[in-house]
Scaffold this motif. Sequence first.
Motif, mmCIF file in Angstrom:
data_model
loop_
_atom_site.group_PDB
_atom_site.id
_atom_site.type_symbol
_atom_site.label_atom_id
_atom_site.label_comp_id
_atom_site.label_asym_id
_atom_site.label_seq_id
_atom_site.Cartn_x
_atom_site.Cartn_y
_atom_site.Cartn_z
ATOM 1 N N VAL A 58 0.824 -1.206 0.000
ATOM 2 C CA VAL A 58 0.000 0.000 0.000
ATOM 3 C C VAL A 58 0.862 1.262 0.000
ATOM 4 N N ASN A 59 1.795 1.326 0.933
ATOM 5 C CA ASN A 59 2.521 2.580 1.174
ATOM 6 C C ASN A 59 3.623 2.869 0.168
ATOM 7 N N ILE A 60 4.208 1.826 -0.420
ATOM 8 C CA ILE A 60 5.272 2.046 -1.399
ATOM 9 C C ILE A 60 4.802 1.693 -2.809
ATOM 10 N N LYS A 61 4.376 0.457 -3.000
ATOM 11 C CA LYS A 61 3.952 0.031 -4.336
ATOM 12 C C LYS A 61 2.827 0.903 -4.865
ATOM 13 N N GLY A 62 1.859 1.222 -4.006
ATOM 14 C CA GLY A 62 0.734 2.049 -4.442
ATOM 15 C C GLY A 62 1.155 3.427 -4.903
ATOM 16 N N VAL A 63 2.121 4.016 -4.200
ATOM 17 C CA VAL A 63 2.617 5.346 -4.573
ATOM 18 C C VAL A 63 3.462 5.261 -5.847
ATOM 19 N N TYR A 64 4.299 4.232 -5.923
ATOM 20 C CA TYR A 64 5.180 4.093 -7.089
ATOM 21 C C TYR A 64 4.367 3.933 -8.376
ATOM 22 N N PHE A 65 3.455 2.979 -8.372
ATOM 23 C CA PHE A 65 2.713 2.715 -9.603
ATOM 24 C C PHE A 65 1.573 3.710 -9.824
ATOM 25 N N GLY A 66 1.109 4.348 -8.749
ATOM 26 C CA GLY A 66 0.176 5.463 -8.929
ATOM 27 C C GLY A 66 0.859 6.614 -9.633
ATOM 28 N N SER A 67 2.098 6.885 -9.223
ATOM 29 C CA SER A 67 2.885 7.936 -9.873
ATOM 30 C C SER A 67 3.190 7.569 -11.323
ATOM 31 N N GLN A 68 3.517 6.314 -11.561
ATOM 32 C CA GLN A 68 3.825 5.881 -12.926
ATOM 33 C C GLN A 68 2.624 6.067 -13.851
ATOM 34 N N ALA A 69 1.459 5.595 -13.401
ATOM 35 C CA ALA A 69 0.258 5.711 -14.234
ATOM 36 C C ALA A 69 -0.077 7.172 -14.506
ATOM 37 N N ALA A 70 0.034 7.996 -13.479
ATOM 38 C CA ALA A 70 -0.254 9.423 -13.639
ATOM 39 C C ALA A 70 0.746 10.077 -14.584
ATOM 40 N N ALA A 71 2.025 9.773 -14.397
ATOM 41 C CA ALA A 71 3.070 10.399 -15.214
ATOM 42 C C ALA A 71 2.931 10.034 -16.681
ATOM 43 N N ARG A 72 2.546 8.815 -16.969
ATOM 44 C CA ARG A 72 2.361 8.413 -18.363
ATOM 45 C C ARG A 72 1.291 9.254 -19.040
ATOM 46 N N ALA A 73 0.242 9.568 -18.297
ATOM 47 C CA ALA A 73 -0.823 10.410 -18.859
ATOM 48 C C ALA A 73 -0.371 11.861 -18.959
ATOM 49 N N LEU A 111 11.023 13.472 -13.939
ATOM 50 C CA LEU A 111 9.827 13.955 -14.622
ATOM 51 C C LEU A 111 9.808 15.460 -14.836
ATOM 52 N N GLY A 112 10.684 16.190 -14.147
ATOM 53 C CA GLY A 112 10.726 17.641 -14.304
ATOM 54 C C GLY A 112 10.858 18.092 -15.746
ATOM 55 N N PRO A 113 11.758 17.498 -16.532
ATOM 56 C CA PRO A 113 11.887 17.910 -17.934
ATOM 57 C C PRO A 113 10.633 17.633 -18.758
ATOM 58 N N MET A 114 9.730 16.820 -18.237
ATOM 59 C CA MET A 114 8.470 16.526 -18.922
ATOM 60 C C MET A 114 7.356 17.467 -18.479
#
Length: 253
Positions: free
Chosen positions: A114-129, A174-177
Amino acid sequence: MLDNKVAIITGGSSGNGRAIAKKFVENGARVIVADLSEEVREGGEPTVAMIDRFKPGAAKFMTCDVSKTDDLEAVVQAAEDWGGLDIMVNNAGILIKQPILEATEDIFDKMVDVNIKGVYFGSQAAARAMAKRKSGVIINMCSVAGMRGTGGFSHYNMTKGAVRLLTYSLADELGPMGIRVNNVNPGIMRTQMNVEDDPVIGTDTGEGYLDIIPARRWGEPEEVADTCLYLASDLSTYVTGTSLIVDGGLLRI
């Protein structure tokens, strides 16, 4: 401040997440409340129902287990279909206290999922969009527990420390994006995590902690929400890769 923005708040049914959802809508955003259940741990009507009373249609609920990447991707796709994801708040988190000599692998895995995997892959999914539009904000809910170790909370400290360093890494990548990534680090807030999961507020021992908090009071979820509003808005366009501490001076660092 957030006019026409679309936001996802994981763990948005209760506590800090509920306050963030309300604050964002009050400031012009539309929000997806992503949680395991619509039930409010503190009691009361569901977050979306509460928001509908003052701004109908500005919020919707989606069932989401942040430990499952398919759920996270589905929520992000829903935000994309609703106009495009602008703000991702990875707020969902759990606290289960166990001394190191009694800690179990099962609880360790739950905390990490919850605390790590959820944040990591939540960030990944958001960043891709967000990368498609070269614009977006990711806010990760960390904790003062991610900045200072405390006996009995080793796996919680570990997960929140991981989130803090993850945020710094993502801000760099992600800053350059055009994507900003920051942490919010609450102290002892008036949520069920500090009332029920680790009883501090309302207990004799816990109330003694007030003597070491310069503000001499507990924090309120609305104060975390105000901090998230700042980070999500154009008031913080040059703020990324940092941790904002909301603890009444508890850490004093």
